[in-house]
Design a protein around this motif. Structure first.
Motif, short mmCIF file in Angstrom:
data_model
loop_
_atom_site.label_atom_id
_atom_site.label_comp_id
_atom_site.label_asym_id
_atom_site.label_seq_id
_atom_site.Cartn_x
_atom_site.Cartn_y
_atom_site.Cartn_z
N ASN A 105 0.99 -1.25 -0.16
CA ASN A 105 0.15 0.29 -0.14
C ASN A 105 0.17 1.27 0.16
OD1 ASN A 105 -1.55 1.95 1.16
ND2 ASN A 105 -3.18 1.04 1.57
N PRO A 106 1.01 1.59 -1.08
CA PRO A 106 2.07 3.20 -0.86
C PRO A 106 1.89 4.17 -0.05
CG PRO A 106 -0.45 3.71 -2.83
CD PRO A 106 -0.54 2.22 -2.24
N ILE A 107 0.38 4.74 0.72
CA ILE A 107 0.27 5.37 1.60
C ILE A 107 0.91 4.48 2.83
CG2 ILE A 107 -1.15 5.95 1.00
CD1 ILE A 107 -3.26 5.81 3.10
N LEU A 108 0.59 3.60 3.40
CA LEU A 108 1.24 2.53 4.45
C LEU A 108 2.66 1.96 4.75
CD1 LEU A 108 -2.36 0.35 5.39
CD2 LEU A 108 -1.71 2.49 5.75
N HIS A 109 3.48 1.71 3.68
CA HIS A 109 4.59 1.11 3.98
C HIS A 109 5.32 2.05 4.31
CE1 HIS A 109 6.74 3.28 0.81
NE2 HIS A 109 6.38 3.41 -0.36
N ALA A 110 6.80 1.45 4.92
CA ALA A 110 7.25 1.85 5.95
C ALA A 110 8.73 1.93 5.92
CB ALA A 110 6.97 2.34 7.95
N THR A 111 9.17 0.81 5.01
CA THR A 111 10.53 0.01 4.69
C THR A 111 11.20 0.83 3.15
OG1 THR A 111 10.18 -1.72 4.06
CG2 THR A 111 10.38 -1.42 6.54
N VAL A 112 12.16 1.06 2.88
CA VAL A 112 12.77 0.55 1.21
C VAL A 112 12.19 -0.41 0.63
CG1 VAL A 112 14.82 -0.36 2.08
CG2 VAL A 112 14.83 1.17 -0.28
N TYR A 113 11.64 -1.70 1.40
CA TYR A 113 11.61 -2.83 0.77
C TYR A 113 9.92 -2.93 0.06
CZ TYR A 113 15.76 -3.61 3.78
OH TYR A 113 16.72 -3.07 4.21
N GLY A 114 8.72 -2.74 0.77
CA GLY A 114 7.61 -2.33 0.18
C GLY A 114 7.58 -1.01 -0.51
N ALA A 115 8.46 0.19 -0.46
CA ALA A 115 8.68 1.20 -1.63
C ALA A 115 9.13 0.35 -3.14
CB ALA A 115 9.13 1.97 -1.02
N GLU A 116 10.10 -0.45 -2.81
CA GLU A 116 10.26 -1.63 -4.16
C GLU A 116 9.38 -1.86 -4.77
OE1 GLU A 116 13.18 -2.62 -6.59
OE2 GLU A 116 13.88 -1.01 -4.94
N ILE A 117 8.03 -1.97 -4.57
CA ILE A 117 7.70 -3.01 -4.66
C ILE A 117 6.51 -1.97 -5.24
CG2 ILE A 117 5.90 -4.47 -4.94
CD1 ILE A 117 8.31 -5.48 -4.92
N VAL A 118 6.06 -0.79 -4.12
CA VAL A 118 5.08 -0.07 -4.52
C VAL A 118 5.78 1.04 -5.75
CG1 VAL A 118 4.76 2.49 -3.31
CG2 VAL A 118 4.71 0.37 -2.02
N SER A 119 6.49 1.68 -6.36
CA SER A 119 7.05 2.15 -7.28
C SER A 119 6.64 1.80 -8.35
CB SER A 119 8.50 2.30 -6.83
OG SER A 119 8.84 1.33 -7.35
N GLN A 120 6.59 0.44 -8.89
CA GLN A 120 6.48 0.03 -10.29
C GLN A 120 4.75 -0.54 -9.81
OE1 GLN A 120 8.45 -0.89 -11.59
NE2 GLN A 120 10.30 -0.49 -10.48
N LEU A 121 4.04 -0.93 -9.05
CA LEU A 121 2.77 -0.67 -9.06
C LEU A 121 1.87 0.30 -8.97
CD1 LEU A 121 2.02 -3.62 -5.92
CD2 LEU A 121 2.44 -4.17 -8.77
N TYR A 122 2.08 1.29 -8.81
CA TYR A 122 1.30 2.86 -8.59
C TYR A 122 1.77 3.79 -9.20
CZ TYR A 122 -1.30 0.36 -4.89
OH TYR A 122 -1.47 -1.21 -3.97
N ALA A 123 0.60 4.98 -9.94
CA ALA A 123 1.16 6.16 -10.16
C ALA A 123 0.43 7.00 -9.37
CB ALA A 123 -0.02 6.41 -11.44
#
Length: 563
Positions: A66-84
């Protein structure tokens, strides 16, 4: 822990995020001193084409998709590809249209009007419109929100949906970092229908079934093993980039152990790695024919967070003693192999807001002992450890297991602090377990991690403003101020810097913040360093982003050319 190669997307952590920075960082292909180094070899003379599989690394389990809930770079890595996001920031840190087709700000700087592109679809086939953008922003503003980004919208009063493709953001006060602070991945309102804001983290759309409008979509996630993304053929910017995204499938292997990850890069099982400093020379010398090296000066730091809400670290003198007692030079030379420097304050030299008048405190064992004695500690001559009220000065240090760098830093810290009369217990714990069970609830004395700054020094708001370190009703801190640091003057300066548009004035505010943080020592700045990303030469189109290296933010430009 490396929170935030992606802007506090941070965050991340974090996830973290800040403003449009004047292009003051190093240019791609610079060396440690900032001077121009040799240009990386040309990627290819061919044209990108759709196809191929990219194999990447996740050093830890992702915490959320979830792009507003993740708190780490590991979540961010996936979020950056899934969301606009509303905007995209290029290599010069300039905002460019993305979901937002155009935008204007009112003369009084209190209303931002945004026109959205038409025809954007989420991966479930539904339209992305102003209601979705408003839902995303209002979720962060909701009192029940449990993620780490509430501080990003502290200046937003309300979000008004004008029509399907137009909205207005109304501000309580002018905000210099506004565009960055609004730039969160856009959620589908429909995907969260019937879900309370407080329960967003439990919704399928936050992990198992994310619905985004990014260049990729989730195909499969097996906890502890891998995440597979597949190309979104309906990505709204595909025609703009000649058919991007080009890579058909991305496989993220979850490999917590740094040496196992190194072996996977060497064997070709993964295509990109930022190795431990001790392994850089080996890869440069022995794998130059297989890997392209992208060197970049880090816009961030490795640091220790001290729990200022917990005795004896609630006493500034104890925190100062630990700072003076830590042999940071030994960490730079022995752990980083000289690939770094000791930052004097919480803004790296890359930033226009860096204050070079803040001085690095060199190691001073005698002064450290003196400060502990001023704080009421008495040395037990038989044990060599200071005591107060009959209790030895024993602290617990937490760091993520699996990487050699934090383990080596912990070893140096234990030896350094024993010399000043402090007994240190080291706990290496799986990253998410460490955060959930110890760090966020405040059950720790010291923790080591790293943080990559956003595009603007407003990132300090996330790290040191008291609102980002206030525990919820369960005692857990959801923001990035894990030190639980509270200082009225710092709060005031950070708030003023947000409303000031003159860069010289803003720099003066941030200079004072840096001085206070250096004196109050809620964190110990251990190093800022130069990273080297190694990428398999079959991967073309890689962007060496200033301050972020071979960033995943531009994977949609990458393509595969098999040897």
């Amino acid at each position: 822990m490396r929170t935030g190669r992606r802007a506090v997307a941070l965050l991340s952590l974090l996830v973290a995020a800040s403003l449009v920075l004047a292009a003051c960082g190093p240019k791609p292909g610079t060396n440690d001193s900032g001077t121009q180094s040799e240009t990386p070899p040309a990627q290819s003379s061919g044209q990108p084409a759709v196809g191929g599989e990219l194999r990447l690394l996740l050093a830890k389990e992702p915490d959320s998709f979830n792009p507003i809930l993740h708190a780490t770079v590991y979540g961010a890595e996936i979020v950056s590809q899934l969301y606009a996001t509303l905007f995209e920031f290029n290599e010069k840190y300039e905002p460019r249209p993305n979901v937002a087709e155009s935008w204007t700000i009112s003369d009084d700087q209190l209303t931002l009007s945004i026109k959205l592109r038409e025809g954007i679809r989420f991966t479930d086939g539904t339209d992305l419109d102003a209601e979705d953008v408003a839902f995303t922003l209002e979720a962060i503003m909701d009192p029940a929100y449990t993620g780490p980004r509430a501080a990003s919208l502290a200046d937003v009063e309300s979000v008004e949906v004008v029509d399907k493709y137009n909205l207005k953001v109304h501000l309580r006060r002018p905000s210099a970092p506004l565009l960055i602070n609004l730039n969160h991945g856009i959620l589908s309102k429909e995907a969260f229908e019937g879900v309370a804001i407080a329960d967003m983290d439990k919704a399928p759309a936050s992990m198992e079934e994310p619905v985004g409008a990014g260049p990729y979509k989730l195909k499969e996630y097996v906890r502890g093993q891998y995440v597979i993304l597949e190309r979104n053929p309906d990505w709204f910017r595909s025609a703009e980039f000649g058919g991007a995204p080009f890579i058909e499938r991305i496989i993220y292997r979850i490999i917590p152990d740094s040496q196992t990850a190194l072996a996977a890069l060497q064997s070709g099982e993964i295509d990109r790695l930022t190795p431990e400093p001790a392994d850089v020379a080996l890869l440069e010398q022995q794998f130059a024919d297989k890997l392209t090296a992208y060197r970049w000066e880090r816009n961030g730091f490795g640091y220790m967070t001290l729990n200022t809400a917990r005795p004896p670290l609630d006493d500034k003198r104890v925190r100062q003693a630990l700072t003076l007692g830590l042999d940071r030079e030994a960490i730079i030379s022995g752990v980083l192999e000289g690939r770094g420097t000791i930052p004097p304050g919480p803004i790296p030299p890359l930033s226009w807001a860096y204050d070079d008048s803040v001085q690095v405190s060199g190691r001073d064992v005698a002064r450290a002992r003196q400060l502990l004695e001023e704080a009421g500690f008495v040395l037990n001559e038989s044990t060599g450890i200071y005591e107060r009220d009959g209790q030895p000065l024993k602290l617990t240090f937490f760091a993520a297991a699996g990487a050699t760098t934090p383990e080596a830093i912990a070893s140096i810290a234990r030896a350094s602090w024993k010399e000043i009369g402090v007994d240190l217990e080291v706990q290496m714990v799986e990253f998410n377990a460490m955060m959930d069970n110890y760090v966020r609830p405040g059950n720790f004395d010291i923790t080591f991690g790293s943080f990559t700054m956003g595009l603007d020094p407003d990132t300090l708001y996330y790290l040191f403003h008291s609102s980002a370190g206030t525990p919820d009703e369960t005692g857990k801190v959801n923001g990035f101020n894990l030190a639980r640091f509270r200082n009225d003057r710092v709060d005031e300066l950070l708030e003023k810097a947000r409303t000031e548009f003159d860069q010289a004035e803003r720099k003066a505010y941030y200079a004072e913040v840096q001085q206070i943080i250096a004196d109050e020592a809620p964190v110990i700045m251990v190093y800022t360093n130069v990273y080297t990303d190694f990428v398999n030469k079959r991967v073309k189109g890689v962007v060496n982003f200033p301050g972020a290296g071979a960033s995943s933010d531009f994977i949609y430009r990458w393509y595969i050319e098999e040897q």
